[in-house]
Design an enzyme around this catalytic site. Structure first.
Site, PDB file in Angstrom:
ATOM      1  N   HIS A  23      11.606 -20.654 -42.434  1.00 26.31           N
ATOM      2  CA  HIS A  23      12.070 -19.411 -43.165  1.00 26.31           C
ATOM      3  C   HIS A  23      12.432 -19.398 -44.651  1.00 26.31           C
ATOM      4  CE1 HIS A  23      12.618 -16.730 -38.941  1.00 26.31           C
ATOM      5  NE2 HIS A  23      12.744 -18.344 -38.642  1.00 26.31           N
ATOM      6  N   GLU A  29      16.008 -22.610 -42.203  1.00 21.97           N
ATOM      7  CA  GLU A  29      15.391 -22.216 -42.913  1.00 21.97           C
ATOM      8  C   GLU A  29      16.318 -22.959 -44.366  1.00 21.97           C
ATOM      9  OE1 GLU A  29      16.106 -18.913 -43.022  1.00 21.97           O
ATOM     10  OE2 GLU A  29      16.456 -17.873 -41.026  1.00 21.97           O
ATOM     11  N   HIS A  47       7.648 -17.094 -41.447  1.00 17.77           N
ATOM     12  CA  HIS A  47       8.437 -16.243 -40.326  1.00 17.77           C
ATOM     13  C   HIS A  47       6.864 -15.016 -40.828  1.00 17.77           C
ATOM     14  CE1 HIS A  47      11.970 -13.662 -39.685  1.00 17.77           C
ATOM     15  NE2 HIS A  47      11.566 -13.426 -38.676  1.00 17.77           N
ATOM     16  N   ASP A  63       8.909 -14.203 -45.467  1.00 13.25           N
ATOM     17  CA  ASP A  63       9.317 -15.418 -46.211  1.00 13.25           C
ATOM     18  C   ASP A  63       8.263 -16.333 -45.120  1.00 13.25           C
ATOM     19  OD1 ASP A  63      10.203 -14.221 -43.539  1.00 13.25           O
ATOM     20  OD2 ASP A  63      12.096 -16.141 -43.926  1.00 13.25           O
TER      21      ASP A  63
END
Ligand SMILES: [Zn+2]
Length: 194
Positions: free
Chosen positions: A39, A121, A158, A168
Site C-alpha cells: 500500500h 504501508e 492494494h 495504491d
C-alpha cells in the site's frame, strides 16, 4: 541494513520500531498467510513527515488537526508495517495476527484478503517516486517474512485486490525493481498480474 528476523511472536527482533496497534484481531483458524499486500499512505496526502499515519494506526489521530482528517474520524485501520521514506520500519501488528488494511478485497478468487495476508504501508503517494532506501527496507521486511512464513508466496498491490476502489501503491511503485530486490534476498514472491 543486515538481514531482518522475526521472533517466535511475530515481531521483528531488530531493525524496526515496535508500535503495537489496538487495531487487529485473530485470523480465522487454520488461515495460511499466503499474500503480502503493498500500500501507500501519507497524511495529509502528499505530506511525508510528521506522525499522523502512526497516530491513525494507533487510534490516536486528532482528526481536528487538518481539514482532510475529518473523514478519518472513527476509522479503525492498521497495517503490519509502515515503511517510511527514510527507510525507518515501524511494526504495528504481529505477523500471526490480522491487521486491518485491505478492506473489501479479493485475491485469485478469495475474498477478505486481511484473513490471509500481511500488509505493508509505504509512506508515499501514487505518483511520487519511492525512495531507494525505502524500497530496500521493504524488501528486507518481505525477505524476513518469507523466512518466517512458509506459505507466503504471493505479492500484490492494494489496487490489484481492490480494483476500482483503490489505486495504491500506484504507478510510481516499480514492481520489476521490487521483484529484483526480493530475488537478491532469495525471496521468490509472485505477483499474478500483468
Ligand atoms: Zn491501501
Amino acid at each position: 541494513m543486515g538481514a531482518l528476523h522475526f521472533d517466535q511472536q511475530g515481531w521483528l527482533i531488530s531493525g524496526a520500531r515496535r508500535s503495537p496497534s489496538p487495531h487487529w484481531d485473530a485470523r480465522p483458524v487454520h488461515a495460511e498467510i499466503a499474500l503480502a499486500v503493498i500500500h501507500n499512505i501519507s497524511l495529509p496526502a502528499g505530506c511525508f513527515e510528521g506522525s499522523a499515519v502512526e497516530e491513525l494506526f494507533l487510534g490516536r489521530l486528532n482528526c481536528e488537526q487538518h481539514p482532510s482528517f475529518s473523514e478519518l474520524a472513527g476509522l479503525r485501520v492498521s497495517a503490519h508495517f509502515f515503511v517510511r521514506r527514510s527507510g525507518e520500519i515501524i511494526q504495528f501488528v504481529r505477523l500471526q495476527d490480522r491487521a486491518w488494511h485491505a478492506g473489501v478485497s479479493e485475491f485469485l478468487g478469495r475474498p477478505a484478503c486481511n484473513d490471509f495476508s500481511i500488509g505493508l504501508e509505504l509512506e508515499g503517494a501514487d505518483d511520487v517516486m519511492y525512495s531507494d532506501i525505502q524500497m530496500q527496507a521493504t524488501a528486507d521486511v518481505l525477505a524476513a517474512a518469507c523466512s518466517a512464513l512458509p506459505n507466503l508466496k504471493w505479492i500484490a498491490g492494494h489496487a490489484d485486490i481492490a480494483p476500482g476502489r483503490k489505486t495504491d501503491p500506484g504507478p510510481a511503485f516499480s514492481w520489476p525493481e521490487m521483484l529484483r530486490l526480493l530475488n537478491g534476498r532469495g525471496c521468490l514472491l509472485t505477483r499474478p498480474y500483468p
